[in-house]
Design a protein around this motif. Sequence first.
Motif, PDB file in Angstrom:
ATOM      1  N   MET A   1       0.600  -0.685   0.000  1.00  0.00           N
ATOM      2  CA  MET A   1       0.000   0.000   0.000  1.00  0.00           C
ATOM      3  C   MET A   1       0.856   0.977   0.000  1.00  0.00           C
ATOM      4  O   MET A   1       1.071   0.648   0.901  1.00  0.00           O
ATOM      5  CB  MET A   1      -0.772  -0.033   0.600  1.00  0.00           C
TER       6      MET A   1
ATOM      7  N   ARG B   1      -8.450   3.298  -1.785  1.00  0.00           N
ATOM      8  CA  ARG B   1      -8.171   1.900  -2.106  1.00  0.00           C
ATOM      9  C   ARG B   1      -8.119   1.042  -0.852  1.00  0.00           C
ATOM     10  O   ARG B   1      -7.719   1.507   0.206  1.00  0.00           O
ATOM     11  CB  ARG B   1      -6.873   1.796  -2.881  1.00  0.00           C
ATOM     12  N   PRO B   2      -8.498  -0.218  -0.947  1.00  0.00           N
ATOM     13  CA  PRO B   2      -8.369  -1.120   0.196  1.00  0.00           C
ATOM     14  C   PRO B   2      -6.919  -1.530   0.391  1.00  0.00           C
ATOM     15  O   PRO B   2      -6.113  -1.512  -0.540  1.00  0.00           O
ATOM     16  CB  PRO B   2      -9.244  -2.311  -0.188  1.00  0.00           C
ATOM     17  N   LEU B   3      -6.580  -1.893   1.622  1.00  0.00           N
ATOM     18  CA  LEU B   3      -5.241  -2.337   1.957  1.00  0.00           C
ATOM     19  C   LEU B   3      -5.191  -3.858   1.908  1.00  0.00           C
ATOM     20  O   LEU B   3      -5.770  -4.536   2.750  1.00  0.00           O
ATOM     21  CB  LEU B   3      -4.868  -1.843   3.360  1.00  0.00           C
TER      22      LEU B   3
ATOM     23  N   SER C   1      -9.074  11.013  -2.500  1.00  0.00           N
ATOM     24  CA  SER C   1     -10.031  10.214  -3.255  1.00  0.00           C
ATOM     25  C   SER C   1     -11.381  10.905  -3.373  1.00  0.00           C
ATOM     26  O   SER C   1     -11.746  11.755  -2.545  1.00  0.00           O
ATOM     27  CB  SER C   1     -10.238   8.854  -2.570  1.00  0.00           C
ATOM     28  N   ASN C   2     -12.129  10.532  -4.406  1.00  0.00           N
ATOM     29  CA  ASN C   2     -13.526  10.965  -4.502  1.00  0.00           C
ATOM     30  C   ASN C   2     -14.328  10.362  -3.352  1.00  0.00           C
ATOM     31  O   ASN C   2     -13.991   9.290  -2.849  1.00  0.00           O
ATOM     32  CB  ASN C   2     -14.153  10.500  -5.824  1.00  0.00           C
ATOM     33  N   SER C   3     -15.412  11.019  -2.944  1.00  0.00           N
ATOM     34  CA  SER C   3     -16.276  10.524  -1.868  1.00  0.00           C
ATOM     35  C   SER C   3     -15.444  10.116  -0.664  1.00  0.00           C
ATOM     36  O   SER C   3     -15.648   9.066  -0.054  1.00  0.00           O
ATOM     37  CB  SER C   3     -17.122   9.333  -2.355  1.00  0.00           C
TER      38      SER C   3
ATOM     39  N   GLY D   1      -9.289   5.388   9.090  1.00  0.00           N
ATOM     40  CA  GLY D   1      -8.302   6.065   8.269  1.00  0.00           C
ATOM     41  C   GLY D   1      -8.516   5.743   6.808  1.00  0.00           C
ATOM     42  O   GLY D   1      -9.210   4.795   6.450  1.00  0.00           O
ATOM     43  N   GLU D   2      -7.918   6.527   5.946  1.00  0.00           N
ATOM     44  CA  GLU D   2      -7.999   6.335   4.502  1.00  0.00           C
ATOM     45  C   GLU D   2      -6.740   6.922   3.891  1.00  0.00           C
ATOM     46  O   GLU D   2      -6.211   7.926   4.380  1.00  0.00           O
ATOM     47  CB  GLU D   2      -9.240   7.053   3.950  1.00  0.00           C
ATOM     48  N   GLU D   3      -6.249   6.315   2.819  1.00  0.00           N
ATOM     49  CA  GLU D   3      -5.011   6.787   2.220  1.00  0.00           C
ATOM     50  C   GLU D   3      -5.186   8.186   1.637  1.00  0.00           C
ATOM     51  O   GLU D   3      -6.140   8.474   0.924  1.00  0.00           O
ATOM     52  CB  GLU D   3      -4.561   5.819   1.129  1.00  0.00           C
TER      53      GLU D   3
END
Length: 445
Positions: A1, A60-62, A134-136, A165-167
């Motif tokens: 990731m 994206r998923p990890l 990222s979008n949304s 969390g999110e990238e």
Amino acid sequence: MKKNYLLGMALMASLSFYSCDKEVVYVQDGNGVESVADGVQIITLQVENGGDGLATRAGRPLYSAEAKQTIENVKLWICDNDGKVVYIKEISDWNTDGSTVYTTGGHGRQTTIELKDADKLAAGTYKIYAVGYSNSSAYTLTDVTNVAKESTFNENMVLPCSTAGEEIFAGQMELAVEKGKGFKIPVVLNRQVAGAFAYVKDIPFMEGARYLKLVASAQNQSLVLGNFNSFDLTGNGSGNANVKYVVNGTNGKSGSETYVISTIDLNKWFTAIKDDNGDNLIDAGENWKNPCRPSSSPAAGTYPTFQKGSAFGGEFVIPFAHVDGKQTLTLQLTKEDGDSLRSWKVNLGSADEQLKQTITCWNSGSTNWSTSLSGESSNTYSLVRNHLYGIGTRMNDEADPEQPGVDPDPDSENPNDKPESLNNKQELVLKVNDNWEVIHGMELD
């Protein structure tokens, strides 16, 4: 990731195509400022790939430590010496038509921006900032999307988040513009979150078992964009002199309970939770299934594969500081109602470099980076920015990239894909991976 960078190295050869009366800002990988003849100034936006949850949502998923990116948006600001925004550029299709692949210096995606006419920079001192998202998004991005020209830029944006969390990527670079001279400089966007995953096999059979949960001693609910590490970290998880140890999370949850980072639903990985052969482990073999494989006839390489008999769960995490006297990460085997059947302490290895470091933290009380945190130990450690903390080894979304779409047999000898056995283990050892700056291998206790 992996990381986002503003780079221009791969574009140096293209300078000859620009006429001498244009000003262009040039951003390349590296750390020096280089003058360009005839006043040319070029900005090359580069987002470097980094490393890598299992859940499908914004961002994206990890699935592994693989270096990749799926952000759609990059926004860039140039600010003068007083912090006033003098130039803005937004790219809303970054990962498709908005950028191209580069491999010089680092590896990721890049684009160039030419400043000309009214956008040309006069002599003076500037700072360039950029954020990739990222979008949304799960973050509240008002502080990013609402920054307008002529406004004052806040270099320590606080972004509330609706998930663990999110990238997201960000970086900055200082720039001195001299009259009649051009320039080319690096502005590197790095990943701003941590990551944590559990990749395990030989799962104990216990009546009523349903979930494996990776739980933490603390959880922050907002991310701070600031105190950036704007370097091109070319080795995924290898670490180098430019590695930083920063906790850029804030707005922690109150209370004494632990917080779930990721949850593995064993019903998704096994046809039944059973032990027909009497070895006290959940039956694998024909009882195992890859929950990420589509039910249709998917093209090989379009979904992650795993070692047969294993289970995986991971998420991006807003960094948090360790809590004195509390185990930072624990892996729990629970019933459907949450009752714990068994647990394993997840520790940093005794030789892990992080244990020697003083951690820089955001001080929400004084809204600056004045807090220095020491006392990291194998049991009580912080989750820091752009470091990946993993149980087991998983370097790619594909268990064997040479055989896309194939879930390999158990006990594979692939050193880059080794789920950790839970059989007879008391402690788990974490390993951290970056382009990702560092990949930490964790120990199970």
